[in-house]
Scaffold this motif. Sequence first.
Motif, PDB file in Angstrom:
ATOM      1  N   ASP A 147       0.842  -1.189   0.000  1.00 32.89           N
ATOM      2  CA  ASP A 147       0.000   0.000   0.000  1.00 32.89           C
ATOM      3  C   ASP A 147       0.880   1.242   0.000  1.00 32.89           C
ATOM      4  N   SER A 148       1.561   1.464  -1.097  1.00 37.19           N
ATOM      5  CA  SER A 148       2.442   2.625  -1.178  1.00 37.19           C
ATOM      6  C   SER A 148       1.732   3.766  -1.899  1.00 37.19           C
ATOM      7  N   TYR A 149       0.542   4.064  -1.455  1.00 42.17           N
ATOM      8  CA  TYR A 149      -0.173   5.196  -2.019  1.00 42.17           C
ATOM      9  C   TYR A 149      -0.925   5.917  -0.911  1.00 42.17           C
ATOM     10  N   LYS A 150      -1.186   7.171  -1.187  1.00 42.59           N
ATOM     11  CA  LYS A 150      -1.967   8.000  -0.276  1.00 42.59           C
ATOM     12  C   LYS A 150      -3.331   8.200  -0.915  1.00 42.59           C
ATOM     13  N   LEU A 151      -4.343   8.229  -0.084  1.00 41.37           N
ATOM     14  CA  LEU A 151      -5.709   8.353  -0.574  1.00 41.37           C
ATOM     15  C   LEU A 151      -6.370   9.534   0.122  1.00 41.37           C
ATOM     16  N   ILE A 152      -6.884  10.453  -0.684  1.00 43.50           N
ATOM     17  CA  ILE A 152      -7.541  11.647  -0.147  1.00 43.50           C
ATOM     18  C   ILE A 152      -8.979  11.661  -0.654  1.00 43.50           C
ATOM     19  N   ALA A 153      -9.922  11.769   0.275  1.00 44.20           N
ATOM     20  CA  ALA A 153     -11.338  11.854  -0.064  1.00 44.20           C
ATOM     21  C   ALA A 153     -11.692  13.320  -0.290  1.00 44.20           C
ATOM     22  N   ILE A 154     -12.475  13.577  -1.340  1.00 42.61           N
ATOM     23  CA  ILE A 154     -12.859  14.942  -1.685  1.00 42.61           C
ATOM     24  C   ILE A 154     -14.383  15.027  -1.789  1.00 42.61           C
ATOM     25  N   HIS A 155     -14.953  15.961  -1.040  1.00 43.85           N
ATOM     26  CA  HIS A 155     -16.383  16.250  -1.136  1.00 43.85           C
ATOM     27  C   HIS A 155     -16.529  17.508  -1.976  1.00 43.85           C
ATOM     28  N   CYS A 156     -17.171  17.361  -3.132  1.00 42.73           N
ATOM     29  CA  CYS A 156     -17.266  18.469  -4.080  1.00 42.73           C
ATOM     30  C   CYS A 156     -18.427  18.199  -5.021  1.00 42.73           C
ATOM     31  N   VAL A 213       5.760  12.844  -1.376  1.00 48.88           N
ATOM     32  CA  VAL A 213       4.558  13.671  -1.415  1.00 48.88           C
ATOM     33  C   VAL A 213       4.151  14.048   0.004  1.00 48.88           C
ATOM     34  N   ASN A 214       3.949  15.334   0.218  1.00 47.42           N
ATOM     35  CA  ASN A 214       3.560  15.856   1.526  1.00 47.42           C
ATOM     36  C   ASN A 214       2.034  15.973   1.574  1.00 47.42           C
ATOM     37  N   GLU A 215       1.396  15.099   2.350  1.00 49.27           N
ATOM     38  CA  GLU A 215      -0.065  15.065   2.416  1.00 49.27           C
ATOM     39  C   GLU A 215      -0.649  16.347   2.989  1.00 49.27           C
ATOM     40  N   LYS A 216      -0.025  16.882   4.015  1.00 45.14           N
ATOM     41  CA  LYS A 216      -0.555  18.093   4.654  1.00 45.14           C
ATOM     42  C   LYS A 216      -0.516  19.278   3.704  1.00 45.14           C
ATOM     43  N   PHE A 217       0.528  19.363   2.900  1.00 39.41           N
ATOM     44  CA  PHE A 217       0.632  20.426   1.906  1.00 39.41           C
ATOM     45  C   PHE A 217      -0.493  20.310   0.887  1.00 39.41           C
ATOM     46  N   ILE A 218      -0.748  19.091   0.422  1.00 35.70           N
ATOM     47  CA  ILE A 218      -1.812  18.865  -0.559  1.00 35.70           C
ATOM     48  C   ILE A 218      -3.179  19.176   0.040  1.00 35.70           C
ATOM     49  N   LEU A 219      -3.411  18.743   1.281  1.00 35.41           N
ATOM     50  CA  LEU A 219      -4.688  19.021   1.937  1.00 35.41           C
ATOM     51  C   LEU A 219      -4.901  20.515   2.128  1.00 35.41           C
ATOM     52  N   ILE A 266     -15.782  21.302  -0.779  1.00 29.17           N
ATOM     53  CA  ILE A 266     -16.425  21.433   0.529  1.00 29.17           C
ATOM     54  C   ILE A 266     -15.461  21.016   1.630  1.00 29.17           C
ATOM     55  N   THR A 267     -14.900  19.810   1.513  1.00 27.28           N
ATOM     56  CA  THR A 267     -13.905  19.345   2.466  1.00 27.28           C
ATOM     57  C   THR A 267     -13.079  18.239   1.819  1.00 27.28           C
ATOM     58  N   SER A 268     -11.920  17.996   2.410  1.00 29.41           N
ATOM     59  CA  SER A 268     -11.058  16.902   1.960  1.00 29.41           C
ATOM     60  C   SER A 268     -10.281  16.392   3.165  1.00 29.41           C
ATOM     61  N   TYR A 269     -10.000  15.091   3.153  1.00 26.39           N
ATOM     62  CA  TYR A 269      -9.284  14.466   4.267  1.00 26.39           C
ATOM     63  C   TYR A 269      -8.627  13.184   3.778  1.00 26.39           C
TER      64      TYR A 269
END
Length: 159
Positions: free
Chosen positions: A14-23, A125-131, A141-144
């Motif tokens: 699992d070498s990936y990051k997953l970000i949920a986006i509400h839009c 990849v910096n997750e906090k920067f992307i968020l 609306i939101t992302s996490y």
Amino acid sequence: MALHKLQVDDFYDDSYKLIAIHCRLEDYRLAYLLNKHLGIKLERKEKDIDFKYLESSYSIFEWDNETEYVLWNLISNVCKKEEDSLSSSGTLFDSPEKILKTFNLISEFKKVDFFLKISDEIQIVNEKFILNKLQAIPQIITSYTVNPLQIKSKDHLIF
């Protein structure tokens, strides 16, 4: 003679990051905004992700950043499909009614509209920067972040 058994799960990484986006935007508009604000180059793939023998299909955008070894994917989580209802009224002038069915790629997250999957081999990849960049886009609306290990249907994210 010794018997050696290989488990397929041992090789799955699992070498990936997953970000949920509400839009509530269309997929192409969100891809444009992500390209603009994150400095990436997402493009729509020719074929959508199809499941259950074309019962549902999900749009996918992709950008392979070969210089940094990062693969970006924007995947729609919602598929709305209009189908004929199966009611028999027995009237003389029977007009078939249409119903709108909603399918989800990841059923555990029914309220999520899109997923941003970032596969990085070198972990740069910096997750906090992307968020923070995503939160600055007014149409989102939101992302996490989502832990991929907690998703039961994570096989749907392999493409």
